[in-house]
Write a protein that holds these residues in place. Structure first.
Motif: not given
Length: 272
Positions: A56-65, A67-77
């Protein structure tokens, strides 16, 4: 007669002590077995936690403004959050663009549809000024709606923490190395996963360089070495070529295996 009574009394007392000692020994054995079982349960629990954490470790992370948003991707979800919405959906394999390092995730559930595009182009956060190596575009909407919301931001891949260690070469191009291949000492690499860099010994010269990491992809780049003259039979050149030709990796049983589409190139053993 009195002597017989004393003897019987002493024998009885000895039997009582013997029974008590026997019971205590049984109790100690049971306690020890119970403690061993508890320790075993703790060890198994910790192993499970490590496996779960890795999965469940995230392999990709992203964010923006705006509006503010956040994205996390791992092998499960895939987890996508905005100030007004939160979306957790199962992981899907991305679609690769030919000729460009661009990946697209098309995800559709009963209530939502989201498209995530990750491009290897430099991106600067509009508020913090932080520069990231990847640009991210997200388009999403609820199935019941017609309007698609489009967001843009920056992201980065998170290098596998298990790489962070010291590794000593065991096999090179399918053959176990010997002292005849590297007269002084075997090649080794020390990987700093948080900084995406490495340093080590190539078999004759010292070396250092950078890591290029994406999910399942590992490359050793910008490799620089000292300029010492090596012995004719030293396989440093072969080792460096194999290291820089690798594209994928696996970690298992304290071994780091580097490969490319042609097959296994090197196998390292963890020593730290």
């Amino acid at each position: 007669m009195i002597r017989v009574k004393y003897i019987s009394l002493i024998a009885g007392i000895l039997m009582v002590f013997a029974c008590n000692n026997s019971n205590k020994k049984k109790e100690n054995i049971q306690n020890n077995n119970s403690e061993i079982m508890k320790q075993s349960d703790v060890i198994n629990s910790e192993i499970s936690k490590v496996k779960f954490a890795h999965t469940n470790s995230n392999y990709f992370s992203a964010s923006g403004t705006e509006p503010f948003w956040n994205l996390e991707i791992n092998e499960e979800r895939v987890v996508f959050k905005t100030p007004s919405d939160s979306l957790k959906v199962p992981h899907v394999e991305p679609i690769m663009a030919q000729g460009f390092n661009v990946k697209r995730y098309d995800i559709e559930t009963e209530s939502n549809k989201i498209t995530i595009q990750i491009s290897q182009t430099e991106c600067t956060n509009a508020m913090s000024g932080k520069v990231s190596p990847y640009s991210v575009t997200i388009e999403y909407k609820k199935v019941t709606e017609t309007e698609v919301e489009k967001l843009e931001g920056c992201g980065h891949y998170i290098t596998d923490y298990r790489l962070h260690d010291i590794w000593v070469l065991e096999t090179l191009n399918g053959k176990k190395i010997t002292q005849e291949d590297f007269s002084n000492e075997f090649p080794s690499i020390e990987i700093y996963s948080a900084e995406n860099k490495f340093m080590g010994f190539a078999g004759c010269n010292q070396m250092n360089g950078r890591l290029f990491f994406e999910n399942g992809l590992l490359r050793f780049t910008n490799v620089a070495t000292t300029k010492m003259l090596c012995e004719p039979n030293n396989k440093e050149a072969e080792f460096l070529k194999a290291l820089q030709s690798s594209t994928t990796y696996t970690i298992e049983n304290n071994r780091l295996t580097l490969s490319n589409p042609s097959g296994i190139l090197t196998i390292f053993k963890k020593i730290d």
